[in-house]
Write a protein that holds these residues in place. Structure first.
Motif, PDB file in Angstrom:
ATOM      1  N   GLU A 150       0.947  -1.165  -0.044  1.00 22.53           N
ATOM      2  CA  GLU A 150      -0.124  -0.088  -0.178  1.00 22.53           C
ATOM      3  C   GLU A 150       0.955   1.221  -0.009  1.00 22.53           C
ATOM      4  O   GLU A 150       0.721   2.034  -0.898  1.00 22.53           O
ATOM      5  CB  GLU A 150      -0.917  -0.112   1.163  1.00 22.53           C
ATOM      6  CG  GLU A 150      -1.863   1.151   1.301  1.00 22.53           C
ATOM      7  CD  GLU A 150      -2.391   1.246   2.985  1.00 22.53           C
ATOM      8  OE1 GLU A 150      -3.680   1.276   2.786  1.00 22.53           O
ATOM      9  OE2 GLU A 150      -1.686   1.230   3.867  1.00 22.53           O
ATOM     10  N   LEU A 173      -6.299   0.552  -4.258  1.00 22.12           N
ATOM     11  CA  LEU A 173      -5.668   1.892  -3.693  1.00 22.12           C
ATOM     12  C   LEU A 173      -6.435   2.917  -4.067  1.00 22.12           C
ATOM     13  O   LEU A 173      -6.638   3.230  -5.188  1.00 22.12           O
ATOM     14  CB  LEU A 173      -4.291   1.765  -4.209  1.00 22.12           C
ATOM     15  CG  LEU A 173      -3.437   2.669  -3.590  1.00 22.12           C
ATOM     16  CD1 LEU A 173      -2.963   2.150  -2.196  1.00 22.12           C
ATOM     17  CD2 LEU A 173      -2.032   2.676  -4.216  1.00 22.12           C
ATOM     18  N   TYR A 178      -5.580   1.539   0.825  1.00 19.06           N
ATOM     19  CA  TYR A 178      -6.457   0.385   0.414  1.00 19.06           C
ATOM     20  C   TYR A 178      -7.814   0.702   0.869  1.00 19.06           C
ATOM     21  O   TYR A 178      -8.015   0.858   2.124  1.00 19.06           O
ATOM     22  CB  TYR A 178      -5.842  -1.132   0.677  1.00 19.06           C
ATOM     23  CG  TYR A 178      -4.770  -1.369  -0.222  1.00 19.06           C
ATOM     24  CD1 TYR A 178      -4.750  -1.131  -1.542  1.00 19.06           C
ATOM     25  CD2 TYR A 178      -3.628  -1.936   0.302  1.00 19.06           C
ATOM     26  CE1 TYR A 178      -3.899  -1.569  -2.508  1.00 19.06           C
ATOM     27  CE2 TYR A 178      -2.567  -2.443  -0.485  1.00 19.06           C
ATOM     28  CZ  TYR A 178      -2.764  -2.219  -1.861  1.00 19.06           C
ATOM     29  OH  TYR A 178      -1.724  -2.544  -2.739  1.00 19.06           O
TER      30      TYR A 178
END
Length: 267
Positions: A150, A173, A178
């Motif tokens: 992420e 994303l 996320y």
């Protein structure tokens, strides 16, 4: 003399160049956790091939299976890598300078994978680990792979397939974080950059009958493996042959009735 000393000092103080895939370990010494992971990767790659050929007619893409994605330099080096069970990177050469890739080095290529998938044998806690790097510095531990995907590698789509529960968690994303994706009416998750959906399919592949991650097109049609496409083509050919044979038999019966009526069917 001063200029020479300054130049020598500058050359000495330059840091070494970042290592490439040939200088970094291609394994952290771990092993595949279960017998499903290899065929699961195969079915994903095999069935996606027609899509990839259309999206990348120049062949410029890479598929990784348990391959390290290096995102920072560490000692030992493998602590600076994460190895998704399956990932796809667009617009990169499949080989580097004619050499087979040993790993994917993000600081060398600067293109993030579009999607990464983890096949979780456990409850998925390891795959959901969001521990940031500053929480583990100096402890000998690694940051959580969820956090790395992420916050560092910025992979747009991340999936966790809970093998023992036949469940798929997909994350997208959005901005810097996320967000858990919601499946569509078919129970699939659209991946627009690949023009596909991903979901769970129950069936047999190789010699295993169970739940598998599979691709569908955006209209909900299952993307077939090469073997499935060959079997479908064979079935269609057999059906066409049977239809032709049936038509020939019907024509023969009609001709026979016409002859019985005294009519020449050939005239």
């Amino acid at each position: 003399m001063t200029e020479i000393l300054a130049q020598t000092s500058l050359e000495t103080d330059l840091p070494p160049p970042f290592p490439d895939h040939t200088q970094l370990p291609e394994s952290d010494g771990s092993f595949v956790k279960n017998f499903q992971e290899h065929p699961q990767s195969l079915i994903l790659t095999d069935s996606l091939n027609p899509i990839l050929e259309r999206l990348h007619p120049d062949g410029q893409y890479a598929i990784g299976q348990d391959c390290g994605i290096y995102w920072r330099e560490t000692d030992p080096p493998e602590k600076g890598a994460e190895a998704p069970d399956w990932f796809y990177v667009p617009n990169v050469p499949p080989k580097l300078d004619g050499q087979i890739r040993r790993s994917y080095v993000i600081w060398r290529e600067h293109i993030s994978p579009t999607i990464a998938l983890e096949f979780a044998s456990g409850d998925g806690s390891q795959e959901r680990d969001q521990t940031p790097v500053f929480r583990v510095e100096g402890t000998g531990s690694k940051p959580g792979k969820f956090w790395v995907y992420e916050q560092i590698i910025h992979i747009p789509y991340y999936g966790i397939f809970l093998i023992n529960h036949n469940e798929l968690e997909m994350y997208q994303l959005v901005g810097a974080y996320y967000e858990r994706m919601i499946p569509n009416q078919r129970g699939h998750y659209p991946i627009p950059p690949l023009e596909v959906e991903i979901g769970i399919w129950q069936g047999t592949y190789l010699n295993q009958t169970q739940a598998w991650l599979r691709w569908w097109d955006l209209e909900g049609n299952l993307l077939l493996t090469g073997q499935e496409r060959a079997e479908l083509a064979e079935q269609r050919a057999e059906s066409a042959e049977q239809r032709a044979e049936s038509a020939e038999q019907r024509a023969a019966r009609l001709a026979e009735r016409l002859r019985a009526m005294g009519v020449d069917p050939d005239l």
